[in-house]
Scaffold this active site. Sequence first.
Site, mmCIF file in Angstrom:
data_model
loop_
_atom_site.group_PDB
_atom_site.id
_atom_site.type_symbol
_atom_site.label_atom_id
_atom_site.label_comp_id
_atom_site.label_asym_id
_atom_site.label_seq_id
_atom_site.Cartn_x
_atom_site.Cartn_y
_atom_site.Cartn_z
ATOM 1 C CB ALA A 1 -8.131 2.663 4.658
ATOM 2 C CE1 TYR A 2 -0.873 5.543 8.315
ATOM 3 C CE2 TYR A 2 0.504 4.323 6.772
ATOM 4 C CZ TYR A 2 0.376 5.247 7.800
ATOM 5 O OH TYR A 2 1.500 5.875 8.294
ATOM 6 C CB ILE A 3 -1.532 3.238 1.185
ATOM 7 C CG1 ILE A 3 -0.668 2.251 1.983
ATOM 8 C CG2 ILE A 3 -0.765 3.751 -0.029
ATOM 9 C CD1 ILE A 3 0.564 2.856 2.614
#
Length: 261
Positions: free
Chosen positions: A155-157
Amino acid sequence: MESQGGEKQAEDAGLVVVTGGATSVGRATALAFAEGGRRVFVADRSEEAIAALSHPAITARCVDVMDEGAVASFFAEVRGCGPVEVLVNTVGLGGPRGLAEDLGYQEFMETIAGSAGATFLCCREVIPQMKARGRGAIINFSSSSTRTGLPGRTAYIAAKGALEAMTRNLARELGPFGVRINAILPGAIDNPRLDALIRAGAAERGENPEAFERHLLRFISMRTRIAVEDLAATVLFLASPAARHITGQLLGVDGNAEWEE
């Protein structure tokens, strides 16, 4: 000798806005601009951090930049004090950790909103005025992890990848109007969050923090943390006339992150 045009631009230099500007890189950036004589507006959701940020040239407000209405109200106040010439977006959610198949859709989308979404809302507020003035600089913060990949942080990437794509596309939209936009990709930022990650990782592996830090930095060519002051200095450069032909770039300030796990 500075040209008359350069002198005019220095005289009517606009305001600086820093989101996430009460802590870490944002705080260092806000202070660097303020100490350089610029008037700075800071948006941050930490009331405690805002209270600790004291400088006569800085006006700080508690703002959730994921809230469209709150962002609009904040920038309306800013524009009442003058035009925004520099926008620095340091905000971003770390998001959930875990395998992709175990992620909830809602938390995935919240992570996207916390980086790309919040940055979009803030950019949208300043773009019309920057285009009308024929100049302006926007600096977004991504992460060196988008280049190395980071298992367990999909999700962060994805959120930071979306922010980078938006940065490059806006560079095409805004370039004809003299407005520049770039993104900085930091490495292991030397701040309390990294200290906490090191302590947690060391405990999980049964190592002392010093040994785990060496493990963490082993795939950074320079084996170094990145000081917030170094990142602030990069922002000041990208916002300056020295970078007048730099736009649409993703600039790593990471000691050359080779890999990550």
